[in-house]
Scaffold this motif. Structure first.
Motif, short mmCIF file in Angstrom:
data_model
loop_
_atom_site.label_atom_id
_atom_site.label_comp_id
_atom_site.label_asym_id
_atom_site.label_seq_id
_atom_site.Cartn_x
_atom_site.Cartn_y
_atom_site.Cartn_z
N GLU A 47 69.86 35.69 -64.82
CA GLU A 47 68.86 35.39 -65.85
C GLU A 47 68.25 36.65 -66.45
O GLU A 47 67.78 36.65 -67.57
N ASN A 48 68.20 37.71 -65.62
CA ASN A 48 67.52 38.92 -66.08
C ASN A 48 68.47 40.04 -66.51
O ASN A 48 68.09 41.21 -66.53
N GLY A 49 69.68 39.66 -66.81
CA GLY A 49 70.58 40.61 -67.48
C GLY A 49 71.39 41.55 -66.60
O GLY A 49 72.07 42.42 -67.11
N GLY A 50 71.34 41.41 -65.28
CA GLY A 50 72.25 42.20 -64.45
C GLY A 50 71.75 43.57 -64.02
O GLY A 50 70.64 43.70 -63.50
N PHE A 53 68.15 45.11 -63.74
CA PHE A 53 67.33 44.30 -62.83
C PHE A 53 67.67 44.63 -61.38
O PHE A 53 66.78 44.79 -60.53
N VAL A 54 68.95 44.77 -61.09
CA VAL A 54 69.38 45.08 -59.73
C VAL A 54 68.80 46.42 -59.29
O VAL A 54 68.31 46.58 -58.17
N LEU A 55 68.81 47.38 -60.21
CA LEU A 55 68.28 48.70 -59.90
C LEU A 55 66.78 48.64 -59.56
O LEU A 55 66.32 49.24 -58.59
N VAL A 56 66.04 47.89 -60.36
CA VAL A 56 64.60 47.76 -60.12
C VAL A 56 64.37 47.07 -58.77
O VAL A 56 63.51 47.46 -57.97
N ALA A 213 82.43 41.73 -62.72
CA ALA A 213 81.25 41.44 -61.89
C ALA A 213 80.60 42.73 -61.42
O ALA A 213 79.38 42.86 -61.42
N VAL A 214 81.43 43.70 -61.05
CA VAL A 214 80.88 44.98 -60.59
C VAL A 214 80.08 45.63 -61.71
O VAL A 214 78.95 46.08 -61.50
N SER A 215 80.62 45.62 -62.93
CA SER A 215 79.83 46.28 -63.97
C SER A 215 78.62 45.44 -64.35
O SER A 215 77.58 46.00 -64.70
N PHE A 216 78.71 44.12 -64.23
CA PHE A 216 77.53 43.30 -64.50
C PHE A 216 76.40 43.62 -63.52
O PHE A 216 75.23 43.74 -63.89
N LEU A 217 76.78 43.83 -62.26
CA LEU A 217 75.75 44.07 -61.24
C LEU A 217 75.27 45.52 -61.20
O LEU A 217 74.13 45.78 -60.83
N ALA A 276 72.89 40.34 -50.27
CA ALA A 276 72.58 39.86 -51.63
C ALA A 276 73.63 40.39 -52.61
O ALA A 276 74.16 39.63 -53.44
N LEU A 277 73.96 41.68 -52.49
CA LEU A 277 74.93 42.25 -53.43
C LEU A 277 76.32 41.64 -53.21
O LEU A 277 77.03 41.33 -54.17
N LEU A 278 76.69 41.45 -51.94
CA LEU A 278 77.98 40.82 -51.67
C LEU A 278 78.02 39.39 -52.20
O LEU A 278 79.04 38.93 -52.71
#
Ligand code: PHE
Length: 459
Positions: A47-50, A53-56, A213-217, A276-278
């Motif tokens: 929902e928050n764009g990938g 957001f993951v970095l934050v 998926a890797v680049s999305f995350l 979570a990342l997996l």
């Protein structure tokens, strides 16, 4: 057989203990890894764009979540009791007001309230396991999948059944005590969960959309980041690490003196984040491979994923694995939610079995109002007179109260207590060399960050 550990003599300052550091790690990771990691993290990331957001989120875990976890485990081990008992006795030994026990009381209440609705959501995994096993997802269209999920939510009877079974499973483990219940369950379920997750990630790698998926995350696009997303990330960091709910404090009380708290907490936080990342790496390749929407919201797992499973070879098998994984993860979390209350009652002389059954029963009863919020009572929004709570069902209110008020407030009070009210020598005695790095963070950075969160949350 190992010497029996008395499990109900905490009054004498002799709590039951984990048999090893490994057992504590499995219990703490079991508490941390739950619906938050496998259900919520992927959908809020979607929902928050990938990437950004993951970095934050990772920053929130490292800078605010982890230091707080160390604080809670440290307090737990120092107090050696239930979160309420621990805060009472640590406050007394620091010659501070009894009022600090409020941290323990609020944490126990928050955990209890979370358990009441968590059990309802966790219950959803069971009909999904049954559907997966019987091949119901094969070839299913998006509308059908949506209707299946909608049908489940619309049926109070069915929801009640699964909620009851899940709460029963939770009580069963909890009643068994620390070593024979909790430790036995987590040291079996957690390794199983890791294996299941790795199988699913391995499968996701074969979809041909793993790179996407890797680049999305991991490829941050900061233009997709909003202020709201930052709050969501921080709130989730607390929830996913089971903070401000007594879980880590209660588990810390069963930790032997020679286990290094700081290093062990780092391991727990890394494992929680890793799962979570997996989970993201297992889910998004499947979503992309089938041209589905990553930002589908809470239905990502229960509506979108079955469609994807339904289209792939061996889909029924992998769907079964996936929902079993989700059930295990939720189960080891829910037992930690009940622990604050059970250990408290136990201290007051109630047997563990009675405490677990009684606590579970009341949480179950409150859970019934969540079940009804999803259907019969969906129009019952009792706090409409306040703009902030307008349109919120009871379930929404429990969620809001715990995630947006009780958890950040509990975290803030904990940071203030250990940073300003407790003698630094005392926390240093528990944390060793890490104390020098940890102390300024918990004293200054955590309270400031938490005050900012409060300001924006309540504005
Ligand atoms: N950490 C759990 C999850 O991510 C939830 C939880 C919250 C567990 C509070 C215990 C206490 O699902």
């Amino acid at each position: 057989m190992a010497a029996p550990v008395a499990e109900n003599n905490q009054q004498a300052g002799n709590p039951a203990q984990w048999s090893s550091r490994f057992a504590f790690i499995m219990a703490a990771v079991g508490s941390a890894v739950g619906l938050g990691n496998i259900w919520k993290f992927p959908y809020i990331t979607g929902e928050n764009g990938g990437g950004a957001f993951v970095l934050v989120y990772l920053a929130c875990i490292a800078v605010i979540g982890l230091p707080l976890m160390m604080a809670e485990v440290m307090l737990g081990r120092r107090g050696g009791k239930s979160p309420i008992g621990t805060m009472t006795s640590v406050a007394a030994s620091e010659e501070r007001s009894k009022g600090w026990a409020g941290i323990g009381i609020m944490a126990t209440l928050a955990a209890f309230l979370i358990l009441s609705f968590y059990s309802v959501i966790a219950g959803w995994t069971m009909p999904y396991i049954l559907s997966a096993v019987s091949g119901d997802f094969s070839g299913i269209a998006a509308e059908e999948s949506g209707a299946l999920f909608g049908g489940l939510l619309a049926s109070p009877g069915e929801l009640l059944l699964w909620h009851s079974i899940f709460m029963g499973l939770t009580v069963l483990v909890s009643a068994g005590g620390v070593r024979h219940g909790l430790e036995r369950a987590v040291t079996k379920l957690m390794p199983a969960l890791f294996v299941l997750l790795l199988i699913l990630v391995g499968y996701a790698m074969t979809t041909g959309h793993f790179g996407e998926a890797v680049s999305f995350l991991f490829k941050p696009d900061f233009s997709a980041l909003t202020a709201e997303a930052i709050l969501v990330a921080l709130g989730h960091a607390f929830f996913t690490l089971s903070l401000a709910s007594g879980a880590m404090m209660a588990y810390g009380a069963y930790l032997k003196k020679d286990v290094p708290i700081a290093r062990t907490s780092v391991v727990v936080a890394i494992m929680d984040t890793g799962v979570a990342l997996l989970a993201g790496l297992a889910i998004f390749p499947i979503v992309f491979a089938h041209g589905l929407e990553p930002g589908a919201g809470p239905g990502l797992i229960f509506v979108t994923l079955p469609v994807a499973f339904g289209q792939m070879a061996g889909g029924s098998f992998f769907a079964t694995l996936f929902f079993v994984l989700l059930l295990f993860a939720a189960w080891t979390s829910s037992i930690s939610m009940l622990e604050s209350l059970v250990s408290y009652l136990n201290e007051k002389g109630v047997s563990r079995v009675k405490a677990a059954v009684g606590g579970g029963l009341v949480a179950w009863l409150v859970g019934v109002t969540t079940v009804l919020s999803l259907n019969e009572w969906s129009g019952f929004t009792p706090l409409d007179m306040f703009a902030r709570f307008e349109g919120k069902t009871l379930f929404d209110l429990y969620d809001y109260l715990t995630a947006n008020i009780m958890m950040p407030l509990g975290a803030l009070l904990t940071a203030v207590f250990v940073g300003w009210k407790m003698k630094p020598e005392h926390s240093a005695a528990e944390l060793g060399g890490w104390h020098r790095l940890w102390f300024p963070i918990i004293r200054y950075l955590s309270p400031i960050a938490l005050l900012i969160v409060f300001y924006f949350n309540l504005k």
